[in-house]
Each structure stands twice: as structure tokens, then as C-alpha cells.
Design a protein around this motif. Sequence first.
Motif, PDB file in Angstrom:
ATOM      1  N   THR A  73       0.817  -0.829  -0.184  1.00 53.57           N
ATOM      2  CA  THR A  73      -0.018   0.003   0.103  1.00 53.57           C
ATOM      3  C   THR A  73       0.831   1.095  -0.010  1.00 53.57           C
ATOM      4  OG1 THR A  73       0.034   0.206   2.391  1.00 53.57           O
ATOM      5  CG2 THR A  73      -1.703  -1.030   1.347  1.00 53.57           C
ATOM      6  N   GLY A  74       0.419   2.222  -0.652  1.00 52.27           N
ATOM      7  CA  GLY A  74       1.069   3.559  -0.773  1.00 52.27           C
ATOM      8  C   GLY A  74       0.175   4.613  -0.887  1.00 52.27           C
ATOM      9  N   ILE A  75       0.835   5.864  -0.897  1.00 52.86           N
ATOM     10  CA  ILE A  75       0.226   7.210  -1.246  1.00 52.86           C
ATOM     11  C   ILE A  75       0.831   7.818  -2.102  1.00 52.86           C
ATOM     12  CG2 ILE A  75      -0.655   9.231  -0.148  1.00 52.86           C
ATOM     13  CD1 ILE A  75      -1.306   8.082   2.183  1.00 52.86           C
ATOM     14  N   VAL A  76       0.710   8.114  -3.213  1.00 51.74           N
ATOM     15  CA  VAL A  76       1.243   9.027  -4.322  1.00 51.74           C
ATOM     16  C   VAL A  76       0.504  10.206  -4.753  1.00 51.74           C
ATOM     17  CG1 VAL A  76       2.213   9.051  -6.777  1.00 51.74           C
ATOM     18  CG2 VAL A  76       2.477   6.968  -5.154  1.00 51.74           C
TER      19      VAL A  76
ATOM     20  N   TYR B  16       3.377   6.087 -13.282  1.00 50.52           N
ATOM     21  CA  TYR B  16       4.185   6.050 -12.018  1.00 50.52           C
ATOM     22  C   TYR B  16       4.949   4.879 -12.172  1.00 50.52           C
ATOM     23  CZ  TYR B  16       5.402   5.736  -7.138  1.00 50.52           C
ATOM     24  OH  TYR B  16       5.964   5.737  -5.896  1.00 50.52           O
ATOM     25  N   PHE B  17       4.443   3.825 -12.642  1.00 49.83           N
ATOM     26  CA  PHE B  17       5.205   2.519 -12.679  1.00 49.83           C
ATOM     27  C   PHE B  17       5.878   2.422 -14.005  1.00 49.83           C
ATOM     28  CE2 PHE B  17       2.641   1.470  -8.810  1.00 49.83           C
ATOM     29  CZ  PHE B  17       3.817   0.701  -8.179  1.00 49.83           C
ATOM     30  N   ASP B  18       5.818   3.393 -14.923  1.00 48.29           N
ATOM     31  CA  ASP B  18       6.489   3.617 -15.931  1.00 48.29           C
ATOM     32  C   ASP B  18       6.045   2.227 -16.961  1.00 48.29           C
ATOM     33  OD1 ASP B  18       8.240   4.968 -17.859  1.00 48.29           O
ATOM     34  OD2 ASP B  18      10.037   4.003 -17.212  1.00 48.29           O
TER      35      ASP B  18
ATOM     36  N   GLN C  66       8.553   9.391  -9.739  1.00 46.14           N
ATOM     37  CA  GLN C  66       8.035  10.213  -8.419  1.00 46.14           C
ATOM     38  C   GLN C  66       8.037  11.592  -8.571  1.00 46.14           C
ATOM     39  OE1 GLN C  66       9.520   7.963  -4.751  1.00 46.14           O
ATOM     40  NE2 GLN C  66      11.070   7.386  -6.283  1.00 46.14           N
ATOM     41  N   ASP C  67       7.195  12.181  -7.593  1.00 43.57           N
ATOM     42  CA  ASP C  67       7.132  13.554  -7.542  1.00 43.57           C
ATOM     43  C   ASP C  67       8.570  14.207  -7.177  1.00 43.57           C
ATOM     44  OD1 ASP C  67       5.578  16.041  -7.050  1.00 43.57           O
ATOM     45  OD2 ASP C  67       6.626  15.698  -5.227  1.00 43.57           O
ATOM     46  N   PRO C  68       8.819  15.170  -7.935  1.00 37.45           N
ATOM     47  CA  PRO C  68      10.362  15.631  -7.551  1.00 37.45           C
ATOM     48  C   PRO C  68      10.503  16.234  -6.327  1.00 37.45           C
ATOM     49  CG  PRO C  68       9.217  16.462  -9.863  1.00 37.45           C
ATOM     50  CD  PRO C  68       8.264  15.742  -9.208  1.00 37.45           C
TER      51      PRO C  68
END
Length: 279
Positions: A41-44, A77-79, A113-115
Amino acid sequence: MQIRKTAEGICLTGDDLPDLEQTLECGQCFRWKKQENGGYTGIVKGYFCRISQEKNRKKLLFHDVDEADFDALWRGYFDLDFDYGAVLQHFSSLHPVLAEAAEFAGGFRILRQDPWETLVSFIFSQNNNIPRIRGIIDRLCACFGEKVPGGYAFPGPETLSLLTEEDLAPLRCGFRAAYLCSASRLVASGKVNLEELASLPAEQAREQLMLIRGVGPKVAECALLYGFHRLECFPMDVWMKRVMAKLFPGKDSSFFGEYAGIAQQVLFHYGRMHPEILC
DNA sequence: GCCCAGGTATAAA
DNA sequence: TTTATACATGGG
């Protein structure tokens, strides 16, 4: 890769899917948490997600995600639209050990990812270990991030620029608190412009990032590779110097070309598990 | 207790 | 220009 919508979410199948453990626990990101069932689980960008994966890496399920969210966020995000297999195949021809590494870490992907989040994460990474980096970032989000479903978003530079080193004490990040203050103030004020920096040549982008106190060549390179998806960037720490000297004497990162960062990560990951490659 | 961690700033050689 | 040391903290 096949993508289809199911009652549970978005389901990916194929032979070319990312490996979650390799991708999310290799030290490029610090906010994903492994679940008891092996999922994560994660938050992006403030969006919570739960992902599960079958052991054979042939199936990936993004729970409770619809097509619009998937295309707008997770796919990039996962390219997922980049052919890592082709790049790894090329690398495999360069050296037998690199071929082993590519085989071993073939499910690795470089996230988009967010810079800002990435820059801050690698400021915390200096002279530090991954479990503790994770802890510091957890506390940063819990203390100063916006509450979102499933947890907290990563706090932006404007929010953090208003804080003093004292305010950051609960993070227990030590001397890095001053570095975070420098970063948030320079970025919030526009003196270091992350949007403009993204389109600069790597050399100039590096210079800009290193205006921040606590950002040296290594942190800048990690931020460019992992936060700006500059795949030609090649974080060169002591370990990688040794690997390069042993396997590719006389060569530098330019030897690997425009996707050097992928070679770096594959070698790094494999080398940590198999230090005997340096014997 | 001790060593060390995806380093950097600073001073000294 | 290169080399040595302190730095805050806590995992192993």
C-alpha cells in the motif's frame, strides 16, 4: 501486458510486469508498505493505492482503481509503457555479471515520482539507512502532510518553508533538519525552480539542486534519476565506484548511454545481494 | 557499547 | 585539489 477492469480494480497480466518488491524496496522510494499477503500500500500525489501481485510476477492487481485513475496516475508512476526488457537485453551483452544482474533484477522499474518528494527523501538519505529514512518520512507526512483517505499526503515546499528547525524536531532527523529548511525555502521562493530544472541539461540541473544546503553530487544525482526520471543519471557512491572499477575498468557511467540509471540500479541491487561479484 | 548507514560541509594538508 | 572529520539518530 494486458490491462482489464475487474470488479476488484485494474488487473494487469503479462510477462513484462514490474516486480513490486524489487521496485518498491530497492531504495528509490520510501513510502510503500508491504502487506501480510505480499501486496503493497502506498500514497502517491495524495492518492492511496493497494496493489497485490502473484508470486510468479505474471499478474498485478491495483485494487479499487478505475481506468481513468489508472491511466492518469499509476500507469505513468510505474513506467509501464517503457520496454525495460529491451534495455536490459542490451546491458546483458556488455558483461556477464551485468547479464546476471539484469536477470536477477529484471522486474525493477524506475518510478516516476514527485520531484519534491524525491528530493526531500534523498536529503534524508544521507549518512542514513533505509528503515530510518522511512521512519523520518512517515513522521514528516503525519506531522505536516494533508490528511487523505488511507493516510497523509507528502507535504509541499510551501507548507514546509514556514517551519523552523525546532518545528522539525519531532522528525528526529538530526542535522538534516537544516537541510530540509534550506530546500523548502529555496524551492518555495522559486530560487530553485523544480519545473524549469526538469528541462535543463543534467549538468545545469545538478548545479541548481546543489544550491540547496545538504544537497551534494550524490543526492542531486538520485533526485534527478528517481524524481525527474532522468535515466541517464548514475548515482556514484563508494560501492558503485568499486563495482565499476572491477567490472568496467576505465569506463564511466556514459559507457551505459542514455539509460545508465537502469544499469546502475540493476548493478546496485544485485551487488547488495551478491557482494562476491567484487571478489 | 560498537559499527555503520544510497553523504555533505568544513577545515586542513 | 585532495583528504580527514563531525554530524544526529537509531537499526543490527
